[in-house]
Design a protein around this motif. Structure first.
Motif, PDB file in Angstrom:
ATOM      1  N   LYS A 166       0.796  -1.321  -0.155  1.00  0.00           N
ATOM      2  CA  LYS A 166      -0.231   0.154   0.046  1.00  0.00           C
ATOM      3  C   LYS A 166       0.807   1.131  -0.161  1.00  0.00           C
ATOM      4  N   ASP A 167       0.848   2.235  -1.183  1.00  0.00           N
ATOM      5  CA  ASP A 167       1.950   3.728  -1.206  1.00  0.00           C
ATOM      6  C   ASP A 167       0.474   3.944  -1.342  1.00  0.00           C
ATOM      7  N   PRO A 168      -0.047   4.740   0.173  1.00  0.00           N
ATOM      8  CA  PRO A 168      -0.946   6.103  -0.379  1.00  0.00           C
ATOM      9  C   PRO A 168      -0.220   7.250  -0.676  1.00  0.00           C
ATOM     10  N   SER A 169       1.190   7.153  -0.781  1.00  0.00           N
ATOM     11  CA  SER A 169       1.399   8.950  -0.677  1.00  0.00           C
ATOM     12  C   SER A 169       2.356   9.207  -2.863  1.00  0.00           C
ATOM     13  N   GLY A 170       1.999   7.446  -3.272  1.00  0.00           N
ATOM     14  CA  GLY A 170       1.992   7.297  -4.257  1.00  0.00           C
ATOM     15  C   GLY A 170       4.048   8.130  -4.860  1.00  0.00           C
ATOM     16  N   TRP A 171       4.575   7.104  -3.717  1.00  0.00           N
ATOM     17  CA  TRP A 171       5.828   6.971  -3.625  1.00  0.00           C
ATOM     18  C   TRP A 171       6.565   6.502  -4.939  1.00  0.00           C
ATOM     19  N   LEU A 172       5.620   5.012  -5.147  1.00  0.00           N
ATOM     20  CA  LEU A 172       6.327   4.675  -6.072  1.00  0.00           C
ATOM     21  C   LEU A 172       5.548   5.215  -7.752  1.00  0.00           C
ATOM     22  N   THR A 228       6.298   9.231   2.699  1.00  0.00           N
ATOM     23  CA  THR A 228       5.302   8.647   2.045  1.00  0.00           C
ATOM     24  C   THR A 228       6.471   6.996   2.859  1.00  0.00           C
ATOM     25  N   CYS A 229       5.665   6.527   3.312  1.00  0.00           N
ATOM     26  CA  CYS A 229       5.473   5.476   4.243  1.00  0.00           C
ATOM     27  C   CYS A 229       4.587   3.881   3.295  1.00  0.00           C
ATOM     28  N   LEU A 230       5.055   3.059   3.232  1.00  0.00           N
ATOM     29  CA  LEU A 230       4.543   1.641   2.464  1.00  0.00           C
ATOM     30  C   LEU A 230       4.625   0.973   3.648  1.00  0.00           C
ATOM     31  N   SER A 231       3.046   0.414   3.310  1.00  0.00           N
ATOM     32  CA  SER A 231       2.728  -0.867   4.243  1.00  0.00           C
ATOM     33  C   SER A 231       1.320  -1.642   3.212  1.00  0.00           C
ATOM     34  N   GLY A 232       0.931  -2.878   4.290  1.00  0.00           N
ATOM     35  CA  GLY A 232       0.770  -4.422   2.896  1.00  0.00           C
ATOM     36  C   GLY A 232       1.756  -5.301   3.751  1.00  0.00           C
ATOM     37  N   THR A 233       1.886  -6.380   2.632  1.00  0.00           N
ATOM     38  CA  THR A 233       2.952  -7.014   2.414  1.00  0.00           C
ATOM     39  C   THR A 233       3.871  -7.210   1.567  1.00  0.00           C
ATOM     40  N   LEU A 234       4.273  -8.654   1.904  1.00  0.00           N
ATOM     41  CA  LEU A 234       6.008  -8.390   0.657  1.00  0.00           C
ATOM     42  C   LEU A 234       5.493  -9.609   0.270  1.00  0.00           C
ATOM     43  N   SER A 235       5.875  -9.421  -1.642  1.00  0.00           N
ATOM     44  CA  SER A 235       5.676 -10.211  -2.119  1.00  0.00           C
ATOM     45  C   SER A 235       6.766 -11.357  -2.657  1.00  0.00           C
ATOM     46  N   PRO A 236       6.361 -12.677  -2.766  1.00  0.00           N
ATOM     47  CA  PRO A 236       7.694 -13.698  -2.314  1.00  0.00           C
ATOM     48  C   PRO A 236       8.652 -13.309  -3.525  1.00  0.00           C
ATOM     49  N   SER A 237       7.559 -12.554  -4.800  1.00  0.00           N
ATOM     50  CA  SER A 237       8.180 -11.950  -6.173  1.00  0.00           C
ATOM     51  C   SER A 237       9.735 -11.785  -5.750  1.00  0.00           C
ATOM     52  N   LEU A 238      10.125 -11.447  -5.218  1.00  0.00           N
ATOM     53  CA  LEU A 238      11.301 -10.510  -5.230  1.00  0.00           C
ATOM     54  C   LEU A 238      11.782 -11.852  -5.462  1.00  0.00           C
ATOM     55  N   LEU A 246      18.831  -5.030   0.627  1.00  0.00           N
ATOM     56  CA  LEU A 246      17.608  -4.376   0.226  1.00  0.00           C
ATOM     57  C   LEU A 246      17.238  -4.303   1.776  1.00  0.00           C
ATOM     58  N   ASP A 247      17.038  -2.951   1.925  1.00  0.00           N
ATOM     59  CA  ASP A 247      16.303  -2.103   2.458  1.00  0.00           C
ATOM     60  C   ASP A 247      14.860  -1.471   2.520  1.00  0.00           C
ATOM     61  N   LEU A 248      13.892  -1.834   3.929  1.00  0.00           N
ATOM     62  CA  LEU A 248      12.266  -1.882   3.648  1.00  0.00           C
ATOM     63  C   LEU A 248      12.834  -0.644   5.020  1.00  0.00           C
ATOM     64  N   SER A 249      13.031  -0.011   5.610  1.00  0.00           N
ATOM     65  CA  SER A 249      13.162   0.261   7.246  1.00  0.00           C
ATOM     66  C   SER A 249      12.386   1.851   7.142  1.00  0.00           C
ATOM     67  N   GLY A 250      11.915   1.857   8.138  1.00  0.00           N
ATOM     68  CA  GLY A 250      11.329   2.932   8.476  1.00  0.00           C
ATOM     69  C   GLY A 250       9.883   3.208   8.343  1.00  0.00           C
ATOM     70  N   ASN A 251       9.394   1.912   7.392  1.00  0.00           N
ATOM     71  CA  ASN A 251       7.675   1.620   6.900  1.00  0.00           C
ATOM     72  C   ASN A 251       6.999   1.774   7.743  1.00  0.00           C
ATOM     73  N   ASN A 252       5.762   1.160   7.423  1.00  0.00           N
ATOM     74  CA  ASN A 252       4.545   0.575   9.027  1.00  0.00           C
ATOM     75  C   ASN A 252       4.279  -1.117   8.185  1.00  0.00           C
ATOM     76  N   PHE A 253       4.799  -1.692   8.549  1.00  0.00           N
ATOM     77  CA  PHE A 253       3.785  -2.824   8.347  1.00  0.00           C
ATOM     78  C   PHE A 253       2.889  -3.887   9.232  1.00  0.00           C
ATOM     79  N   GLN A 254       2.805  -3.097   9.990  1.00  0.00           N
ATOM     80  CA  GLN A 254       1.950  -3.475  10.641  1.00  0.00           C
ATOM     81  C   GLN A 254       1.731  -4.469  11.328  1.00  0.00           C
TER      82      GLN A 254
END
Ligand SMILES: *[C@@H]1O[C@H](CO)[C@@H](O)[C@H](O)[C@H]1NC(C)=O
Ligand SMILES: *[C@@H]1O[C@H](CO)[C@@H](O)[C@H](O)[C@H]1NC(C)=O
Ligand SMILES: *[C@@H]1O[C@H](CO)[C@@H](O)[C@H](O)[C@H]1NC(C)=O
Ligand SMILES: *[C@@H]1O[C@H](CO)[C@@H](O)[C@H](O)[C@H]1NC(C)=O
Ligand SMILES: *[C@@H]1O[C@H](CO)[C@@H](O)[C@H](O)[C@H]1NC(C)=O
Ligand SMILES: *[C@@H]1O[C@H](CO)[C@@H](O)[C@H](O)[C@H]1NC(C)=O
Ligand SMILES: *[C@@H]1O[C@H](CO)[C@@H](O)[C@H](O)[C@H]1NC(C)=O
Ligand SMILES: *[C@@H]1O[C@H](CO)[C@@H](O)[C@H](O)[C@H]1NC(C)=O
Ligand SMILES: *[C@@H]1O[C@H](CO)[C@@H](O)[C@H](O)[C@H]1NC(C)=O
Ligand SMILES: *[C@@H]1O[C@H](CO)[C@@H](O)[C@H](O)[C@H]1NC(C)=O
Ligand SMILES: *[C@@H]1O[C@H](CO)[C@@H](O)[C@H](O)[C@H]1NC(C)=O
Ligand SMILES: *[C@@H]1O[C@H](CO)[C@@H](O)[C@H](O)[C@H]1NC(C)=O
Length: 472
Positions: free
Chosen positions: A55-61, A108-118, A127-135
């Motif tokens: 989820k990318d409410p700020s449209g960061w991506l 710029t905050c991401l949440s949601g889930t991490l897809s194994p497509s990585l 891989l740096d996902l620090s500071g976001n909020n995966f709740q």
């Protein structure tokens, strides 16, 4: 698979970017692709799939459109092959923590889930996902299958739950930042260095079946543990350097079995709220015939009791800092056996006995700070017999008094840089030996029981003279 068991590893939790860039990051940067290497379609699809889970409410991506995925925000590719090597989605904005909905997010905050497509990013090394909020979702198991990772930062991203054991499969990992650090790290028996300073860590597992077989450097300073030192920590016999400075440690020192910390060279437990006595601990350290402890800092705690005789067994000790505790009693005679001691820092305690003459054997000592205690007894030339390297000497006695009984013709072998003597009986004659102290930068004499007037030469020693109390 076998490599990580045999090779050594270093993990650093990069909480506030306190560390300077290391080589492989430079390599990753110089690897940014030239314009003619295109994004690989399979990897682009993997990134798009990954984005779907977020989820990318700020449209960061929002730049994640079109064919050229190497040009997307947070994505870097190899300049030769076009493979995605870096996914850098760290945010410095405040994204709230578990319980805050994504509506809370203002940056710029991401949440949601991490897809194994990585997993289709076969060359991902960073891989740096620090500071976001995966709740509060757990760190997914598949992260442990990103085999090429060398840098992984999942800190402050509101992941909850155990760090998956699969992280132990990351054979090239050099940096790890995650919560539940103890469990994560305990899966890496070949780890030699663990550097988790300034991480706001709170979890210091009370019990643990220790699995480390090579850990020698442990830096957990500047964290917020609010707990005692867990008893398992000092069972890691390979430890050489331990730093727990200012990490909100409380309670007493754990019981250490004699001879179990024989490799320890540096121990810093300063600026905590550790209480109780140190006898058992020092006995354990001094009980190693081959101990090589060189640096011991216990200052600014609530430690009490006498300094134990076994201190004298720590024969490689060069720095002993015990300031601002509640130690009492006299110095142990054995202190004279610390022939490598360069600094003895003991101000602001309740030491109340005599200053033992054996300190006169400390041939290497440069700093002797005995200020702010309640010393008694007499000081003679014997106390300074072999102190030719002494540079800083500070002594004061609160409520009691120390009498200097020095021969008027005494010529010390040292040349001091700082002299502070207060509330002692240095007089009644003005101490003529001070005349030899021509290198002095600062001299403090107060309440020194001197009845002579101050001689003219004294004013010439240094411009930084502080004299108080009554003189002639
Ligand atoms: C990604 O590439 C950009 C542009 O070349 C560079 O400034 C940045 O440092 C790279 N990021 C990482 C994490 O290597
Ligand atoms: C690609 O990376 C290599 C080192 O990895 C570097 O020497 C070269 O200059 C880079 N080329 C471009 C076009 O950035
Ligand atoms: C992508 O590349 C184009 C030029 O090719 C540039 O104008 C644009 O700013 C780039 N986008 C990003 C997100 O770097
Ligand atoms: C990797 O990509 C292939 C298609 O190229 C796809 O079938 C597969 O599901 C992807 N793997 C994961 C883990 O998403
Ligand atoms: C980790 O490696 C072990 C074998 O050592 C394997 O059984 C396990 O499936 C691997 N886990 C992951 C997540 O790749
Ligand atoms: C100890 O390390 C081994 C090898 O990595 C691992 O299989 C085991 O689960 C670890 N034990 C604990 C208690 O973490
Ligand atoms: C530390 O722990 C005690 C309970 O052991 C608790 O009362 C106190 O609030 C905690 N302090 C912080 C800063 O978390
Ligand atoms: C620590 O070591 C001592 C002696 O080897 C042992 O008795 C004790 O059980 C160990 N404690 C832990 C937590 O491993
Ligand atoms: C000291 O001796 C113990 C065993 O008695 C050994 O484990 C340790 O490695 C030795 N330490 C050093 C620094 O030689
Ligand atoms: C130093 O140690 C030896 C034995 O190792 C002992 O005989 C001597 O008295 C000690 N000296 C001091 C000042 O404690
Ligand atoms: C200490 O000084 C005395 C003379 O004052 C000398 O005989 C002795 O050798 C010195 N000891 C050391 C260890 O330097
Ligand atoms: C003090 O210093 C001044 C100037 O440096 C010099 O003239 C004077 O003789 C000195 N006095 C004594 C007592 O050494």
């Amino acid at each position: 698979m076998a490599t990580w068991r045999t090779s050594t590893q270093t993990l650093v939790l990069l909480c506030f970017l306190v560390l300077t860039k290391v080589n492989f990051l430079e390599a990753a940067e110089s690897n940014t692709r030239s314009q003619n290497v295109a994004c690989i379609e399979r990897e682009r699809n993997a990134l798009l799939e990954f984005r779907k889970g977020l989820k990318d409410p700020s449209g960061w991506l929002s730049s994640w459109v079109g064919k050229d995925c190497c040009n997307w925000t947070g994505v870097n590719c190899s300049n030769t092959t076009g493979n995605v090597v870096v996914l850098h989605l760290k945010t410095m904005d405040y994204c709230g923590s578990v319980g805050h909905s994504e509506a809370f997010n203002r940056g710029t905050c991401l949440s949601g889930t991490l897809s194994p497509s990585l997993l289709n990013l076969t060359y991902l090394s960073y891989l740096d996902l620090s500071g976001n909020n995966f709740q509060g979702i757990p760190i997914p198991e598949f992260i442990g299958s990103l085999k090429t990772l060398r840098y992984l930062d999942l800190s402050r991203a509101a992941f909850i739950g155990e760090v998956p054991r699969s992280l132990g499969n990351l054979s090239y990992l050099e940096y790890l930042a995650a919560n539940n650090w103890v469990e994560a790290v305990n899966m890496l028996p070949s780890l030699t260095t663990l550097d988790f300073l300034l991480c706001e860590l709170q979890d210091f597992a009370e019990s643990l079946t220790i699995n480390f077989t090579s850990l020698s450097v442990l830096d957990l300073s500047y964290n917020n543990f609010n707990t005692t030192i867990p008893f398992w920590l000092f069972n890691i016999t390979t430890l050489q350097r331990v730093n727990l400075q200012r990490s909100e440690i409380k309670g007493s020192l754990p019981e250490v079995s004699r001879g179990s910390l024989c490799n320890l060279r540096t121990l810093d437990l300063s600026l905590n709220a550790i209480n109780g006595k140190i006898k058992g601990f020092i006995d354990a350290l001094g009980g190693c015939g081959n101990n090589t402890l060189d640096y011991l800092d216990l200052s600014s705690n609530n430690l009490q009791g006498k300094l134990p005789d076994f201190l004298g067994n720590l024969k490689y000790l060069s720095v002993l800092r015990l300031a601002q505790n509640s130690f009492s009693g006299s110095l142990p005679w054995s202190i004279g056996n610390l022939s490598n001691l360069v600094m003895l820092d003991l101000p602001f305690n309740f030491m109340n006995g005599a200053i033992v003459e054996s300190i006169g054997q400390l041939t290497r000592i440069a700093t002797l700070n005995l200020y702010g205690n309640s010393w008694e007894g007499t000081i003679t030339e014997n106390h300074f017999r072999n102190l030719s390297r002494l540079s800083i000497f500070a002594l004061s006695s609160i409520g009691k008094s120390v009498v200097f009984n020095l021969n008027p013709d005494w010529v010390p072998s040292f040349s001091l840089y700082e002299i502070a003597i207060s509330n002692c009986q240095l007089g009644p004659r003005f101490p003529t030996w001070l005349r030899t102290q021509v290198d002095a930068f600062e001299i403090i004499l107060s309440g020194a029981g001197i009845s002579d007037i101050i001689p003219v030469w004294f004013w010439n020693l240094t411009s930084r003279l502080w004299v108080g109390g009554s003189f002639g």
